[in-house]
Scaffold this active site. Structure first.
Site, PDB file in Angstrom:
ATOM      1  N   SER A 268       0.820  -1.207   0.000  1.00  0.00           N
ATOM      2  CA  SER A 268       0.000   0.000   0.000  1.00  0.00           C
ATOM      3  C   SER A 268       0.856   1.260   0.000  1.00  0.00           C
ATOM      4  CB  SER A 268      -0.953  -0.039   1.193  1.00  0.00           C
ATOM      5  OG  SER A 268      -1.827   1.059   1.165  1.00  0.00           O
TER       6      SER A 268
ATOM      7  N   ASP B  33      -1.205   1.356  -4.064  1.00  0.00           N
ATOM      8  CA  ASP B  33      -1.955   0.283  -4.717  1.00  0.00           C
ATOM      9  C   ASP B  33      -3.301   0.760  -5.251  1.00  0.00           C
ATOM     10  OD1 ASP B  33      -2.897   0.572  -2.096  1.00  0.00           O
ATOM     11  OD2 ASP B  33      -3.471  -1.527  -1.922  1.00  0.00           O
TER      12      ASP B  33
END
Length: 454
Positions: free
Chosen positions: A104, A245
């Site tokens: 992330s 992401d």
């Protein structure tokens, strides 16, 4: 190699680069093999979906993980480079479980895994605990017949599905800055926004796991500066800033000011309630009070959960909610299998703005009723002692609960302190009716959190 620290509350995150990695290819292989047993894949699924973001270790780690799954006799469908919400789409549309290699917003040295069950359903926290336990045991013997791997491009279907969920016909032409931060939005933007009648100005759209321009974390103000400057330079209507992401999206108005995720949540909730009267909306404990107020005023039902996608997704499913939003810019949609997608949230904002003759700063104003502190992080030696200091100081001044960390709520303010799910931090959020009152409460709580131990 696997260290226990990589297993977080909702997913896996750990360093894979440098001289002291927290997990490696052998660890990824072991996790893949363990997943087969925990998910009972040989009995419940015809294959496991695997995707990865642009991180440097993505190819080698995802291949090792897939080999672990294949060794247990389970097939792999490799969707290749993908955003996390693209993997959720694949899981929902194909009704298969999935694993997404991503860390992330974490720095370049990290990689991680997010999991889902078939239909993009969240895994239970107990399942992640079991994966951690099994992965640290000796790897089971390979199956007599290994699984097979095939590739599948799901990007066209992902884009088509998203564009079918929001009516963008007849909106005025907008100038939009889109900052991909060298993350996976650079992969998905052309397929989605690139098909619309927009003046699209892309920033850092080449996926690059070294993040040469700024870190992929839009929660940190310094990572929004380039998009804010671009909005002013190009006289744009708004900017969209995605995390690494691309499952989160931050919004910046025409003045270069951040539209808080709580405000975006309230805006989308109002639009969804106009489409389906009386529907349920989910938000987390530290989303602005504006959200439940607006949902109730618009005739909807509100459900408040703990912070974290596992809890929000579970509440979405339990209550059949049409929409959910978090303070961290995760947005969840019933029509996207209850999963989070930054790109769909962006489309909703574009539709709302494109049908309005107001600039975004004015359009969003009615959905922002309180002054927020934003999330403030502190590294402390003893988190329990810090929480105790805050609770003692605020005792008797408001209603206290421990649903998610410590929350103290007065008549027109609240303070929340909670431990991070992914980092060794205490996170502080404060909201009040006025900026002055918010600043007063924020400074008091921060001083208590960061005080030197006795």
């Amino acid at each position: 190699m696997i260290t226990s620290t990589i297993f977080k509350a909702n997913d896996i995150r750990g360093v894979t680069e440098g001289s002291e990695p927290e997990w490696d290819e052998a660890g990824a292989y072991a996790i893949g093999a363990a997943l087969v047993d925990v998910f009972d894949l040989t009995r419940t699924a015809s294959a496991l979906l695997v995707g990865r973001d642009m991180r440097i270790s993505g190819p080698r780690m995802s291949v090792a993980f897939a080999e672990g799954v294949l060794s247990r006799g389970v097939d792999i469908i490799d969707v290749g480079l993908a955003s996390t919400d693209e993997l959720w789409f694949a899981s929902g549309s194909l009704d298969l479980p999935g694993a997404m290699f991503t860390a992330s917003h974490n720095p370049a040295a990290y990689n991680g895994l997010k999991f889902c069950l078939a239909g993009a359903k969240p895994i239970a926290p107990a399942q992640l605990v079991e994966i951690a336990e099994r992965a640290r045991e000796p790897v089971p013997a390979p199956a007599a017949a290994p699984g097979r791997r095939r590739e599948q491009d799901v990007l066209p279907g992902y884009a088509e599905h998203l564009l079918g969920l929001v009516d963008l016909t007849g909106i005025r032409r907008l100038t939009v800055v889109a900052d991909a931060g060298n993350g996976m939005a650079g992969h998905t933007l052309p397929a989605v926004l690139g098909t619309l009648d927009l003046d699209l100005i892309g920033l850092y759209t080449d996926p690059d796991g070294t993040f040469p321009n700024h870190q992929p974390n839009p929660l940190e103000p310094e990572n929004l500066v380039d998009a804010q400057a671009a909005v002013l330079e190009h006289h744009a209507d708004l900017a969209l800033v995605f995390d690494g992401d691309a499952d989160r999206c931050f919004v910046i108005d025409e003045r270069g000011e951040v539209v808080t995720p709580s405000t975006v949540t309230a805006m989308i909730a109002a639009a969804e309630l106009a489409r389906e009267a009386g529907a349920t909306v989910v938000c987390n404990k530290i989303t602005s009070w504006s959200v439940p107020e607006i949902v109730r005023e618009r005739g909807g039902e509100i459900v408040v959960t703990r912070v974290g996608h596992t809890f929000v997704k579970a509440a979405m499913a339990e209550h059949g909610a049409i929409f959910g939003g978090e303070h961290s810019a995760h947005y969840y949609f019933r029509d996207f299998w209850g999963a989070d997608t930054g790109m769909l949230a962006a489309l909703h904002v574009l539709a709302l703005l494109g049908r309005s003759d107001q600039p975004l700063s004015e359009l969003s104003r009615e959905f922002s009723r309180y002054a927020p502190s934003g999330e403030l992080n502190s590294t402390v030696a003893d988190a329990g002692a810090a929480l105790a200091r805050v609770e003692q100081a605020f005792a008797g001044r408001g209603e206290i609960d421990h649903v998610d960390g410590l929350t103290v709520a007065g008549s027109d303010w609240w303070v929340n302190v909670r431990a991070s799910n992914t980092e060794p931090l205490l996170r502080l959020n404060v909201e009040a009716a006025t900026p002055a009152r918010m600043a007063e409460l924020r400074d008091e709580a921060l001083a208590l959190i960061r005080a030197a131990p006795d």
